[in-house]
Scaffold this motif. Structure first.
Motif, PDB file in Angstrom:
ATOM      1  N   ALA A 121      62.463  -0.706  12.538  1.00  0.00           N
ATOM      2  CA  ALA A 121      62.050   0.395  13.330  1.00  0.00           C
ATOM      3  C   ALA A 121      61.229   1.382  12.439  1.00  0.00           C
ATOM      4  CB  ALA A 121      62.979   1.365  13.843  1.00  0.00           C
TER       5      ALA A 121
ATOM      6  N   LYS B  89      55.685   7.272  11.786  1.00  0.00           N
ATOM      7  CA  LYS B  89      55.440   6.657  12.903  1.00  0.00           C
ATOM      8  C   LYS B  89      56.472   5.549  13.148  1.00  0.00           C
ATOM      9  CE  LYS B  89      50.556   7.238  12.080  1.00  0.00           C
ATOM     10  NZ  LYS B  89      50.731   8.132  10.875  1.00  0.00           N
ATOM     11  N   PRO B  90      57.394   5.738  14.065  1.00  0.00           N
ATOM     12  CA  PRO B  90      58.394   4.747  14.026  1.00  0.00           C
ATOM     13  C   PRO B  90      57.863   3.603  15.084  1.00  0.00           C
ATOM     14  CG  PRO B  90      58.816   6.687  15.486  1.00  0.00           C
ATOM     15  CD  PRO B  90      57.708   6.986  14.488  1.00  0.00           C
ATOM     16  N   GLN B  91      58.189   2.314  15.000  1.00  0.00           N
ATOM     17  CA  GLN B  91      57.811   1.483  15.625  1.00  0.00           C
ATOM     18  C   GLN B  91      58.795   0.482  16.378  1.00  0.00           C
ATOM     19  OE1 GLN B  91      55.745  -0.372  12.531  1.00  0.00           O
ATOM     20  NE2 GLN B  91      57.594  -1.410  11.622  1.00  0.00           N
ATOM     21  N   LEU B  92      58.503  -0.228  17.423  1.00  0.00           N
ATOM     22  CA  LEU B  92      59.443  -1.191  17.979  1.00  0.00           C
ATOM     23  C   LEU B  92      60.210  -2.172  17.049  1.00  0.00           C
ATOM     24  CD1 LEU B  92      60.497  -2.100  20.860  1.00  0.00           C
ATOM     25  CD2 LEU B  92      58.841  -4.010  20.856  1.00  0.00           C
ATOM     26  N   ASN B  93      61.702  -2.212  17.062  1.00  0.00           N
ATOM     27  CA  ASN B  93      62.374  -2.686  16.273  1.00  0.00           C
ATOM     28  C   ASN B  93      62.517  -4.109  16.469  1.00  0.00           C
ATOM     29  OD1 ASN B  93      63.751  -1.181  18.348  1.00  0.00           O
ATOM     30  ND2 ASN B  93      65.540  -2.317  17.508  1.00  0.00           N
TER      31      ASN B  93
ATOM     32  N   SER C 210      65.938   1.973  21.230  1.00  0.00           N
ATOM     33  CA  SER C 210      64.587   1.740  20.916  1.00  0.00           C
ATOM     34  C   SER C 210      64.076   2.283  19.823  1.00  0.00           C
ATOM     35  CB  SER C 210      63.586   1.585  22.065  1.00  0.00           C
ATOM     36  OG  SER C 210      62.308   1.402  21.452  1.00  0.00           O
TER      37      SER C 210
ATOM     38  N   GLU D  86      61.295   2.778  18.760  1.00  0.00           N
ATOM     39  CA  GLU D  86      59.994   3.788  19.025  1.00  0.00           C
ATOM     40  C   GLU D  86      60.570   5.286  19.142  1.00  0.00           C
ATOM     41  OE1 GLU D  86      56.817   1.007  21.098  1.00  0.00           O
ATOM     42  OE2 GLU D  86      58.817   1.288  21.986  1.00  0.00           O
ATOM     43  N   GLN D  87      61.696   5.514  19.336  1.00  0.00           N
ATOM     44  CA  GLN D  87      62.480   6.774  19.571  1.00  0.00           C
ATOM     45  C   GLN D  87      62.933   7.254  18.364  1.00  0.00           C
ATOM     46  OE1 GLN D  87      64.862   4.740  23.213  1.00  0.00           O
ATOM     47  NE2 GLN D  87      64.752   7.261  23.324  1.00  0.00           N
TER      48      GLN D  87
ATOM     49  N   ASN E  27      61.633   9.127  15.897  1.00  0.00           N
ATOM     50  CA  ASN E  27      60.924  10.321  15.621  1.00  0.00           C
ATOM     51  C   ASN E  27      61.331  11.414  14.827  1.00  0.00           C
ATOM     52  OD1 ASN E  27      61.976  11.559  17.583  1.00  0.00           O
ATOM     53  ND2 ASN E  27      60.052  11.149  18.874  1.00  0.00           N
TER      54      ASN E  27
END
Length: 562
Positions: free
Chosen positions: A260, A370-374, A388, A390-391, A393
């Protein structure tokens, strides 16, 4: 099987069929294709087509790039020394054997039984020493037993309270993978902090480690770097998590492991998180209590104390945070009720209102991440649920500091997904009892392991955790250790443990399995009746004329009394 004469009405030659009535030699070279029929008496029919294995040019044996698991498994503990002895005798005939080929055969070309022992070896001499230990049963060995329906491992990252002086120092001096991982963290950390974590862990930054690790802005980054390095050690042996979670600061390493956060962003989070929290030093302290959340809420309301529940770790384990005087008052109430508690060695009141002054500065400092899909399931201890990547932040990391740690909820959610093998990743296990309590409450058989401890902090402790995970039956990424197939080795067969199974007679036994015929007419003496005999006579066999039977008298009685 019972065929004696072919049916003349079937044109076998025209149909290109040949009925096999005796064993046929197979051609010595070329491709073979054979069909095998099975017609069951109960009506089950099957047909299997067998074909020659594809021919591959023999490749040179690979050299082991690192220590590889040499696995011995058996259906009973008693069979393990026998298996080791057989393998040792076999290898003695080929002393220049290739360790890579041997490890490959034992791991991937043999059935894995419930009882396993193993060692991580890179040279033939290390393999021989391991086999000698198994044969002699002279000292504890790595390994374990298979867990029913094993799922995992779940990586659980320790939080505050797991740090200690000299943590990670032994691995930094001895393990190349660990060293490289710390260096990679330092590449992102030093531009932010001005000092290196390699030097910190090695004790080269001045003062004693106990004093420096009392400062959360130093302890948290060091803990994070050690957790990253431990994950890389585990990955190098093909052990990757099915899910991750972290307790408080442990969530940062968990987020990186799940994919993530990049290592750069995760390092930024740990730096600013710890730096900001360092400003709150002296504002309060924390106490661990063996009590449930609802009971504690009732007690706090009764006492009228302004104390926060900072963490819910299990059904009977919570953490409080607040001012020193308020904690002393609630501790007095707990002592009067004979409830166990422990004041933590922290000069901070994490996960309470004492963190509020750093909210805006923290969110601003982390606005660029920049969080990303894990790629690996991430269970949040902020929400207690699957989340997720993406959350994750800047706002999330503020909640990670301010909100209570819902550790019990996260472990429950993971366990309910089917996972039952857990590995606490950190310098010392502080969460194991909480996880075990949750598994017990869920009536779940599981395994909870740790990577390091204050008393066992060398490379072998990490290998021990790896061995237990392999033995448990969890899925392992073997391609990491064995990127190419190993050469075939005709290893010894399984060492059967032969037992003599004999039905012993008792005083109540009629002796029907062990009796002897004493007379052709009278037959067998009946043990339970004196002067009584038993026999079964054929009244027809002796009176045949051609194909017909004639009886001269009635049937003989089955029992005779004399």
């Amino acid at each position: 099987m019972a065929l004696k004469k072919l049916n003349p009405k079937i044109k076998f030659a025209e149909l290109n069929l040949k009925v096999v009535t005796q064993a046929q030699p197979l051609k010595a070279t070329g491709r073979l294709v054979i069909g095998v029929n099975s017609f069951g008496f109960g009506g089950a029919n099957a047909h299997v087509i067998l074909e020659s294995a594809p021919q591959h040019a023999a490749s040179a044996s690979a050299a082991p790039a690192q220590a590889l698991p040499i696995i011995l498994s058996a259906r009973s503990a008693a069979a393990l020394p026998a298996a080791a002895s057989n393998l040792n005798d076999y290898l003695a005939k080929t002393p220049d054997f290739n360790v890579y080929d041997l490890a490959y055969q034992l791991a991937l070309r043999r059935e894995q039984h419930p009882h396993q022992v193993m060692a991580f070896c890179q040279t033939p001499s290390e393999v021989s020493a391991f086999l000698s230990q198994v044969i002699a049963q002279s000292e504890p060995l790595l390994g374990g037993k298979t867990i029913a329906k094993a799922q995992g491992p779940v990586f659980v990252f320790s939080g505050n309270g797991s740090q200690w002086a000299s943590m990670g120092r032994s691995l930094l001096a001895s393990n190349a993978v660990f060293q490289q991982a710390i260096a990679e963290v330092d590449a992102h950390f030093m531009p932010l902090s001005g000092y290196g974590l390699q030097d910190e862990i090695a004790g080269r930054n001045g003062q004693d480690s106990d004093h420096r690790y009392a400062q959360t802005e130093i302890a948290q980054p060091a803990l994070f770097a050690i957790q990253v390095a431990l994950v890389q050690m585990l990955r190098s042996q093909g052990i990757t998590p099915s899910a991750v979670t972290g307790h408080s600061v442990g969530e940062v390493a968990a987020a990186w492991t799940a994919g993530a956060l990049t290592l750069k962003d995760a390092t930024a989070v740990i730096y600013h998180r710890s730096r900001m929290q360092g400003k709150t030093k002296g504002s309060g302290q924390m106490t661990a209590v063996a009590m449930g959340e609802s009971e504690m809420n009732a007690l706090l309301a009764e006492c009228g104390l302004n104390i926060a529940i900072a963490g819910v770790n299990s059904a009977r384990g919570i953490t409080l945070a607040g001012e020193v005087n308020a904690l002393s008052q609630i501790e007095a109430q707990l002592a009067a009720r004979n409830i166990r508690f422990k004041r933590l060695d922290l000069d901070y009141a994490f996960h309470s209102a004492k963190m509020d002054p750093i909210e805006n500065d923290l969110i601003a400092a982390l606005s660029d991440i920049k969080p990303q899909l894990n790629s690996i399931a991430f269970y949040s201890t902020v929400t207690g649920e699957l989340l997720s990547g993406e959350q994750l932040n800047a706002q999330y990391w503020w909640h990670n500091i301010r909100q209570p740690v819902l550790f019990e909820n996260a472990i429950n959610a993971i366990n309910q997904s089917g996972a039952n093998v857990f590995l606490e990743v950190g310098p010392h296990s502080v969460l194991r009892s909480y996880i075990l309590e949750t598994l017990k409450n869920n009536a779940c058989e599981g395994l909870v392991l740790g990577t390091l401890s204050k008393t066992e902090h060398c490379e072998n402790k990490v290998f021990s955790a790896m061995a237990s995970i392999i033995a448990s039956g969890c899925e392992i990424d073997w391609a990491t250790q064995f990127p190419t197939p190993g050469q075939f080795m005709q290893l010894p067969n399984y060492p059967w443990q032969r037992e003599r199974l004999w039905v012993n007679s008792s005083t109540e036994s009629l002796g029907q399995l062990s009796r002897d015929m004493l007379h052709p007419l009278l037959g067998y003496a009946l043990k339970q009746h004196a002067s009584s005999w038993e026999n079964q006579l054929d009244t027809i066999k002796k009176h045949r004329t051609g194909r017909s039977c004639r009886r001269r008298c009635g049937s003989f009685p089955r029992h005779w009394l004399c």
